[in-house]
Write a protein that holds these residues in place. Structure first.
Motif, PDB file in Angstrom:
ATOM      1  N   GLY A  35      48.776  22.029 -35.207  1.00 32.70           N
ATOM      2  CA  GLY A  35      49.280  22.367 -36.537  1.00 32.70           C
ATOM      3  C   GLY A  35      50.558  23.028 -36.355  1.00 32.70           C
ATOM      4  N   GLN A  36      50.787  23.936 -35.466  1.00 34.13           N
ATOM      5  CA  GLN A  36      51.865  24.688 -35.266  1.00 34.13           C
ATOM      6  C   GLN A  36      53.015  23.714 -34.894  1.00 34.13           C
ATOM      7  OE1 GLN A  36      50.549  27.312 -32.051  1.00 34.13           O
ATOM      8  NE2 GLN A  36      49.888  28.959 -33.523  1.00 34.13           N
ATOM      9  N   ILE A  37      52.894  22.823 -34.101  1.00 29.59           N
ATOM     10  CA  ILE A  37      53.910  21.801 -33.892  1.00 29.59           C
ATOM     11  C   ILE A  37      54.261  21.123 -34.722  1.00 29.59           C
ATOM     12  CG2 ILE A  37      54.312  19.767 -32.442  1.00 29.59           C
ATOM     13  CD1 ILE A  37      52.469  20.946 -30.174  1.00 29.59           C
ATOM     14  N   GLU A  38      53.378  20.670 -35.853  1.00 32.56           N
ATOM     15  CA  GLU A  38      53.621  19.898 -37.112  1.00 32.56           C
ATOM     16  C   GLU A  38      54.439  20.823 -38.086  1.00 32.56           C
ATOM     17  OE1 GLU A  38      50.972  18.471 -40.895  1.00 32.56           O
ATOM     18  OE2 GLU A  38      50.223  17.977 -38.707  1.00 32.56           O
ATOM     19  N   ARG A  39      54.147  21.914 -38.075  1.00 30.73           N
ATOM     20  CA  ARG A  39      55.142  22.816 -39.040  1.00 30.73           C
ATOM     21  C   ARG A  39      56.455  23.098 -38.416  1.00 30.73           C
ATOM     22  NH1 ARG A  39      51.115  27.814 -38.782  1.00 30.73           N
ATOM     23  NH2 ARG A  39      52.592  28.692 -39.766  1.00 30.73           N
ATOM     24  N   LEU A  40      56.858  22.994 -37.120  1.00 29.44           N
ATOM     25  CA  LEU A  40      58.041  23.319 -36.756  1.00 29.44           C
ATOM     26  C   LEU A  40      58.742  22.086 -36.719  1.00 29.44           C
ATOM     27  CD1 LEU A  40      57.675  25.571 -33.518  1.00 29.44           C
ATOM     28  CD2 LEU A  40      59.016  26.215 -35.683  1.00 29.44           C
ATOM     29  N   PHE A  41      58.164  20.911 -36.293  1.00 26.37           N
ATOM     30  CA  PHE A  41      58.911  19.546 -36.185  1.00 26.37           C
ATOM     31  C   PHE A  41      58.631  18.544 -37.216  1.00 26.37           C
ATOM     32  CE2 PHE A  41      58.569  21.829 -32.075  1.00 26.37           C
ATOM     33  CZ  PHE A  41      59.756  21.857 -31.476  1.00 26.37           C
ATOM     34  N   PHE A  42      57.892  18.563 -37.959  1.00 26.93           N
ATOM     35  CA  PHE A  42      57.443  17.527 -38.724  1.00 26.93           C
ATOM     36  C   PHE A  42      57.372  17.936 -40.301  1.00 26.93           C
ATOM     37  CE2 PHE A  42      55.833  16.569 -34.885  1.00 26.93           C
ATOM     38  CZ  PHE A  42      56.296  15.287 -34.618  1.00 26.93           C
ATOM     39  N   ALA A  43      57.849  19.268 -40.795  1.00 23.05           N
ATOM     40  CA  ALA A  43      57.726  19.896 -42.121  1.00 23.05           C
ATOM     41  C   ALA A  43      58.895  19.215 -43.047  1.00 23.05           C
ATOM     42  CB  ALA A  43      58.171  21.389 -41.924  1.00 23.05           C
ATOM     43  N   HIS A  44      59.913  18.512 -42.550  1.00 27.41           N
ATOM     44  CA  HIS A  44      61.020  17.608 -43.219  1.00 27.41           C
ATOM     45  C   HIS A  44      60.486  16.749 -43.863  1.00 27.41           C
ATOM     46  CE1 HIS A  44      61.178  16.047 -39.238  1.00 27.41           C
ATOM     47  NE2 HIS A  44      61.729  14.987 -40.006  1.00 27.41           N
ATOM     48  N   LEU A  45      59.241  15.795 -43.185  1.00 32.66           N
ATOM     49  CA  LEU A  45      58.711  14.638 -43.594  1.00 32.66           C
ATOM     50  C   LEU A  45      57.951  14.975 -44.989  1.00 32.66           C
ATOM     51  CD1 LEU A  45      57.680  13.265 -40.272  1.00 32.66           C
ATOM     52  CD2 LEU A  45      59.725  12.717 -41.646  1.00 32.66           C
ATOM     53  N   GLU A  47      54.705  15.047 -47.216  1.00 33.88           N
ATOM     54  CA  GLU A  47      53.445  15.649 -46.590  1.00 33.88           C
ATOM     55  C   GLU A  47      52.451  14.690 -46.187  1.00 33.88           C
ATOM     56  OE1 GLU A  47      50.397  18.885 -48.380  1.00 33.88           O
ATOM     57  OE2 GLU A  47      51.901  18.350 -49.579  1.00 33.88           O
ATOM     58  N   LYS A  48      52.243  13.572 -46.803  1.00 33.67           N
ATOM     59  CA  LYS A  48      51.269  12.733 -46.403  1.00 33.67           C
ATOM     60  C   LYS A  48      51.561  12.027 -45.163  1.00 33.67           C
ATOM     61  CE  LYS A  48      49.787  11.213 -51.114  1.00 33.67           C
ATOM     62  NZ  LYS A  48      49.774  10.188 -52.177  1.00 33.67           N
ATOM     63  N   SER A  49      52.789  11.971 -44.680  1.00 30.87           N
ATOM     64  CA  SER A  49      52.871  11.314 -43.228  1.00 30.87           C
ATOM     65  C   SER A  49      53.210  12.338 -42.201  1.00 30.87           C
ATOM     66  CB  SER A  49      54.403  10.691 -43.602  1.00 30.87           C
ATOM     67  OG  SER A  49      55.593  11.179 -43.808  1.00 30.87           O
ATOM     68  N   SER A  51      51.332  14.489 -40.496  1.00 26.18           N
ATOM     69  CA  SER A  51      50.159  14.442 -39.495  1.00 26.18           C
ATOM     70  C   SER A  51      50.212  13.050 -38.845  1.00 26.18           C
ATOM     71  CB  SER A  51      48.623  14.581 -40.403  1.00 26.18           C
ATOM     72  OG  SER A  51      47.711  14.809 -39.290  1.00 26.18           O
ATOM     73  N   ARG A  52      50.303  11.867 -39.525  1.00 32.38           N
ATOM     74  CA  ARG A  52      50.225  10.713 -38.757  1.00 32.38           C
ATOM     75  C   ARG A  52      51.482  10.753 -37.752  1.00 32.38           C
ATOM     76  NH1 ARG A  52      50.669   8.165 -43.057  1.00 32.38           N
ATOM     77  NH2 ARG A  52      52.701   7.550 -42.995  1.00 32.38           N
ATOM     78  N   ASN A  53      52.697  11.152 -38.337  1.00 29.48           N
ATOM     79  CA  ASN A  53      53.862  11.173 -37.423  1.00 29.48           C
ATOM     80  C   ASN A  53      53.498  12.116 -36.210  1.00 29.48           C
ATOM     81  OD1 ASN A  53      56.529   9.666 -38.411  1.00 29.48           O
ATOM     82  ND2 ASN A  53      55.060  10.096 -40.224  1.00 29.48           N
ATOM     83  N   ARG A  54      53.313  13.257 -36.661  1.00 30.16           N
ATOM     84  CA  ARG A  54      52.880  14.316 -35.245  1.00 30.16           C
ATOM     85  C   ARG A  54      51.882  13.647 -34.548  1.00 30.16           C
ATOM     86  NH1 ARG A  54      48.186  16.666 -34.808  1.00 30.16           N
ATOM     87  NH2 ARG A  54      48.155  17.217 -37.213  1.00 30.16           N
TER      88      ARG A  54
END
Length: 261
Positions: A35-45, A47-49, A51-54
């Motif tokens: 979850g921390q990695i997702e918030r740092l590196f995937f927040a620009h995507l 919202e629906k995608s 988690s899937r991308n991370r």
């Protein structure tokens, strides 16, 4: 598993700038949640995608031994599922990190008491980055242990983190601030916490003697709940003449503590 130079040379071109950035941050904090990695590196995507991308990225990095899952942190709500995995550098990630940074990278050894501490420091960083992106402050630098430590007079001060911030005051003036941060999760006995305050005061006296006129950083204690905040406030109040340099706040809201005038 042994990693050869040939394997690393073949792997490097396959890693994106984001892959390398994830590797650097996980190496810096030793341990991070999905979850921390997702918030740092995937927040620009969208919202629906996110988690899937991370998930796809982390599966690939684990397959290539850049990352390693070291356990599962059970959570509920929106953080459940794969976001609860804990990641550390894999064997390939350790080798690659050594080639990309002068900072030493060591294999993570599972030790239960350190898990919450590592994740709390990582969470602090992610929260401050989110505040940075939202324009609440500018996070100019964030130093973790041991780079946050300060040696003086044969002693070593060991803050959990040291930050440099760009802040805008209520009247619109922009200025820079610095702070040592102590993450208190309510697990340390009072005697240990109490010894931290004299250490900071000793370091302040040392700095004033050797660099007169230089503004001393604030010291921010972050606690997990209001009762612990009140307890730390009482400890701080035992040094009223130095009260201005100490701030106590909630771990869930570090920005408010850091922005206190």
């Amino acid at each position: 598993m042994s990693i050869t130079a040939k394997y690393l040379n073949q792997l490097k071109p396959q890693l994106s700038d984001r892959d390398l950035a994830i590797m650097a941050e996980v190496g810096r904090f030793k341990l991070m949640t999905g979850g921390q990695i997702e918030r740092l590196f995937f927040a620009h995507l969208p919202e629906k995608s996110r988690s899937r991308n991370r998930q796809a990225v982390m599966r690939r990095l684990v397959t290539h031994h850049v990352m390693e899952r070291v356990g599962e942190r059970r959570m509920g709500g929106s953080a459940r599922g794969s976001a609860s995995y804990l990641y550390t550098l894999g064997i390939a990630g350790q080798h690659l990190a050594e080639n990309h940074s002068k900072r030493p990278r060591r294999e993570y050894s599972w030790y239960e008491p350190t898990i919450g501490h590592f994740l709390a420091i990582a969470e602090l960083y992610v929260t401050l980055m989110e505040a940075h992106w939202a324009g609440r402050l500018a996070l100019l630098s964030f130093e973790t242990e041991p780079h946050s430590w300060r040696n003086f007079a044969g002693r070593t001060l060991k803050p959990d983190a040291f930050v440099r911030l760009g802040i805008r005051s209520a009247d619109g003036r922009a200025y820079r601030g610095q702070a040592f941060i102590e993450v208190d999760r309510g697990t340390q006995r009072g005697t240990k916490i109490a010894t931290k305050l004299p250490q900071y005061l000793a370091y302040r006296r040392h700095e004033e003697a050797h660099q007169p006129g230089r503004l001393f950083p604030r010291v921010v204690f972050l606690a997990p709940h209001d009762d612990r905040v009140a307890y730390l406030e009482r400890l701080v109040d035992e040094h009223p003449q130095h009260r201005a340099i100490f701030t106590v706040g909630l771990l869930d809201d570090p920005v408010t503590a850091l922005l206190k005038p």
